[in-house]
Design an enzyme around this catalytic site. Structure first.
Site, PDB file in Angstrom:
ATOM      1  N   CYS A   1       9.891  -5.105  16.438  1.00  0.00           N
ATOM      2  CA  CYS A   1      10.790  -6.110  17.025  1.00  0.00           C
ATOM      3  C   CYS A   1      11.209  -7.195  16.041  1.00  0.00           C
ATOM      4  O   CYS A   1      12.048  -8.030  16.367  1.00  0.00           O
ATOM      5  CB  CYS A   1      10.151  -6.755  18.259  1.00  0.00           C
ATOM      6  SG  CYS A   1       8.896  -7.995  17.851  1.00  0.00           S
TER       7      CYS A   1
ATOM      8  N   HIS B   1      10.889  -7.117  -3.324  1.00  0.00           N
ATOM      9  CA  HIS B   1       9.813  -6.396  -2.638  1.00  0.00           C
ATOM     10  C   HIS B   1       9.170  -7.221  -1.534  1.00  0.00           C
ATOM     11  O   HIS B   1       8.055  -6.944  -1.111  1.00  0.00           O
ATOM     12  CB  HIS B   1       8.765  -5.926  -3.662  1.00  0.00           C
ATOM     13  CG  HIS B   1       9.315  -4.914  -4.640  1.00  0.00           C
ATOM     14  ND1 HIS B   1       8.743  -4.628  -5.859  1.00  0.00           N
ATOM     15  CD2 HIS B   1      10.413  -4.117  -4.562  1.00  0.00           C
ATOM     16  CE1 HIS B   1       9.466  -3.704  -6.477  1.00  0.00           C
ATOM     17  NE2 HIS B   1      10.473  -3.397  -5.720  1.00  0.00           N
TER      18      HIS B   1
ATOM     19  N   PHE C   1      -0.123  -4.311 -11.739  1.00  0.00           N
ATOM     20  CA  PHE C   1      -0.412  -2.963 -11.259  1.00  0.00           C
ATOM     21  C   PHE C   1      -0.838  -2.028 -12.380  1.00  0.00           C
ATOM     22  O   PHE C   1      -1.742  -1.240 -12.223  1.00  0.00           O
ATOM     23  CB  PHE C   1       0.846  -2.377 -10.596  1.00  0.00           C
ATOM     24  CG  PHE C   1       1.003  -2.778  -9.159  1.00  0.00           C
ATOM     25  CD1 PHE C   1       0.047  -3.530  -8.511  1.00  0.00           C
ATOM     26  CD2 PHE C   1       2.121  -2.374  -8.449  1.00  0.00           C
ATOM     27  CE1 PHE C   1       0.200  -3.889  -7.184  1.00  0.00           C
ATOM     28  CE2 PHE C   1       2.283  -2.726  -7.111  1.00  0.00           C
ATOM     29  CZ  PHE C   1       1.327  -3.483  -6.488  1.00  0.00           C
TER      30      PHE C   1
ATOM     31  N   CYS D   1       6.673  -7.746  12.395  1.00  0.00           N
ATOM     32  CA  CYS D   1       6.565  -6.582  13.268  1.00  0.00           C
ATOM     33  C   CYS D   1       7.704  -5.622  12.939  1.00  0.00           C
ATOM     34  O   CYS D   1       8.871  -6.014  12.935  1.00  0.00           O
ATOM     35  CB  CYS D   1       6.650  -7.028  14.732  1.00  0.00           C
ATOM     36  SG  CYS D   1       6.735  -5.622  15.867  1.00  0.00           S
TER      37      CYS D   1
ATOM     38  N   GLN E   1      10.253  -8.993  -8.528  1.00  0.00           N
ATOM     39  CA  GLN E   1       9.582  -7.897  -7.818  1.00  0.00           C
ATOM     40  C   GLN E   1       8.287  -8.406  -7.200  1.00  0.00           C
ATOM     41  O   GLN E   1       7.602  -7.669  -6.512  1.00  0.00           O
ATOM     42  CB  GLN E   1       9.234  -6.773  -8.798  1.00  0.00           C
ATOM     43  CG  GLN E   1      10.416  -6.161  -9.495  1.00  0.00           C
ATOM     44  CD  GLN E   1       9.950  -5.249 -10.612  1.00  0.00           C
ATOM     45  OE1 GLN E   1       9.774  -4.048 -10.425  1.00  0.00           O
ATOM     46  NE2 GLN E   1       9.751  -5.801 -11.779  1.00  0.00           N
TER      47      GLN E   1
ATOM     48  N   CYS F   1       6.062  -8.115  21.193  1.00  0.00           N
ATOM     49  CA  CYS F   1       6.388  -6.868  21.897  1.00  0.00           C
ATOM     50  C   CYS F   1       5.109  -6.093  22.219  1.00  0.00           C
ATOM     51  O   CYS F   1       5.145  -4.902  22.467  1.00  0.00           O
ATOM     52  CB  CYS F   1       7.366  -6.019  21.088  1.00  0.00           C
ATOM     53  SG  CYS F   1       6.716  -5.385  19.558  1.00  0.00           S
TER      54      CYS F   1
ATOM     55  N   ALA G   1       5.101  -8.390 -12.084  1.00  0.00           N
ATOM     56  CA  ALA G   1       3.709  -8.807 -11.925  1.00  0.00           C
ATOM     57  C   ALA G   1       3.168  -9.508 -13.171  1.00  0.00           C
ATOM     58  O   ALA G   1       2.281 -10.355 -13.071  1.00  0.00           O
ATOM     59  CB  ALA G   1       2.851  -7.592 -11.587  1.00  0.00           C
TER      60      ALA G   1
ATOM     61  N   ILE H   1       3.942 -14.416 -21.759  1.00  0.00           N
ATOM     62  CA  ILE H   1       5.138 -15.072 -21.209  1.00  0.00           C
ATOM     63  C   ILE H   1       5.019 -16.601 -21.274  1.00  0.00           C
ATOM     64  O   ILE H   1       5.965 -17.281 -21.692  1.00  0.00           O
ATOM     65  CB  ILE H   1       5.353 -14.627 -19.746  1.00  0.00           C
ATOM     66  CG1 ILE H   1       5.694 -13.145 -19.728  1.00  0.00           C
ATOM     67  CG2 ILE H   1       6.461 -15.437 -19.072  1.00  0.00           C
ATOM     68  CD1 ILE H   1       5.467 -12.493 -18.392  1.00  0.00           C
TER      69      ILE H   1
END
Ligand code: NAD
Ligand code: ZN
Length: 254
Positions: free
Chosen positions: A130, A119, A35, A127, A101, A155, A24, A237
Site C-alpha cells: 500500500c 538505491h 560491499f 509497505c 548509490q 493495510c 559505498a 576520498i
C-alpha cells in the site's frame, strides 16, 4: 597528488554543471563497510532476492534478520570529510548535487540538499502493498524485541521492507530519469568510491562522459571506466577532496 588536486580544482571552477556520483566507498571513512572490498558486506552474507522476499515468509524473516544485523553499521555513523566537502561545494555553487548509490543518508546529514538516491534509503521502510512509509529505526527496534517480521499497520498484512532497492527490484523510475537528465547536462562528473559494476547505476557516469562531460574517478581500486576517464586517482576520498577544497576559493570570496 598536488597536481591532480590542482587539475580537479581547475576543472571544478571552470564547470557549470558538475555532478558527483558516489558509492559505498565514500562512507567507509565513516565506519560503514562497503560491499566489494575484502571484508565487505557480501563476504559475510548472501542477500535475499526481491522475488524471494515477495513470495516467501521465510525469506522475509531472513531479510529482516540481515537488515537488523547491518542496521548498526550505519545507524550511528557520522558524515566524514568526503560527504562534508561535497555538501559544501553544493552550497558554494561548485556542484549541482550528488547522485548516490548509498542508502545510509550521510550526504543529507552532511548538509547536501540535492541528493538523488538511486538505491533508496535504509532510514525508512515502506509497505510494498500500500506504500505506507515508516521510520526504519522503530521497526528494527520492534523486530529486535519480537523476532517477528513487521506488518503494515495501514493495510494490516502488507509486506514491509526497508525503502532500499533489493537485488532483482527495479530502480525508482523518477530518480533514474532525473539522474539521467543530470548526466546529459553535466560538464564534469566526479565519481567517488564506487566499483562501477552495479548496473544500471554504473551506466550513469559513462553516459555523462559520452555526453561530453570530463570524467574524474576517485577510487582505491581500479574500475571498468578507468580507461575512458580524464583523471583517475587510486587513493582515499576524504584526503583527496580535502586537498582539492584547499585549492578552491572560499565560498565567502576570501
Ligand atoms: P562497492 O562496494 O562495489 O565499491 C566501493 C569501492 O569504493 C571499492 O572499489 C573500494 O575500492 C572503494 N573505496 C572504499 N573505501 C574507499 C575510500 N575511503 N576512498 C576511496 N575509495 C574507496 O560499492 P558501490 O559501487 O557503491 O556498489 C555497491 C552497492 O553498495 C550499491 O548498490 C549501494 O547501494 C550499496 N552499499 C551502500 C552502502 C552505504 O550506503 N554506505 C554500503 C555498502 C553497500
Ligand atoms: Zn500496507
Amino acid at each position: 597528488m598536488t597536481s591532480d588536486a590542482r587539475r580537479i580544482a581547475d576543472w571544478l571552477s571552470e564547470s557549470r554543471q558538475a555532478v558527483a556520483f558516489t558509492g559505498a566507498g565514500i562512507s567507509t571513512e565513516s565506519g560503514i563497510p562497503d560491499f566489494r572490498s575484502p571484508g565487505g558486506i557480501w563476504s559475510r552474507v548472501q542477500p535475499v532476492l526481491f522475488d524471494d522476499f515477495m513470495r516467501s515468509a521465510d525469506a522475509r524473516l531472513d531479510y529482516w534478520r540481515q537488515k537488523v544485523a547491518s542496521h548498526d553499521d550505519f545507524a550511528d555513523a557520522q558524515p566524514n570529510a568526503g560527504h562534508l566537502t561535497l555538501a559544501h561545494w553544493e552550497s558554494a555553487g561548485w556542484l549541482r548535487g550528488v547522485i548516490t548509490q548509498n542508502i545510509d543518508g550521510l550526504h543529507q546529514l552532511a548538509g547536501s540538499r540535492r541528493v538523488l538516491e538511486l538505491h533508496g534509503t535504509a532510514r525508512r521502510a515502506s509497505c510494498l502493498d500500500c506504500g505506507a512509509s515508516y521510520d526504519a529505526d522503530a521497526l528494527v527496534k520492534q523486530f529486535r524485541q519480537t523476532e517477528t517480521v513487521p506488518e503494515c499497520r495501514s493495510c494490516s498484512d502488507g509486506r514491509v521492507k526497508h525503502a532500499t532497492i533489493s537485488f532483482g527490484q527495479p530502480l525508482p523510475v523518477d530518480v533514474l530519469e532525473e539522474s539521467s537528465r543530470w548526466c546529459e547536462e553535466a560538464d564534469l562528473m566526479l565519481v567517488c568510491g564506487s566499483s562501477l559494476v552495479v548496473h544500471p547505476a554504473a551506466g550513469l557516469p559513462q553516459a555523462a562522459k559520452l555526453n561530453g562531460a570530463k570524467l574524474i574517478i576517485i577510487n582505491r581500486e581500479p574500475t571498468p571506466l578507468d580507461g575512458i576517464a580524464d583523471l583517475v586517482i587510486h587513493d582515499g576520498i576524504g584526503q583527496t577532496l580535502t586537498a582539492v577544497a584547499e585549492l578552491l576559493p572560499a565560498a565567502d570570496g576570501s
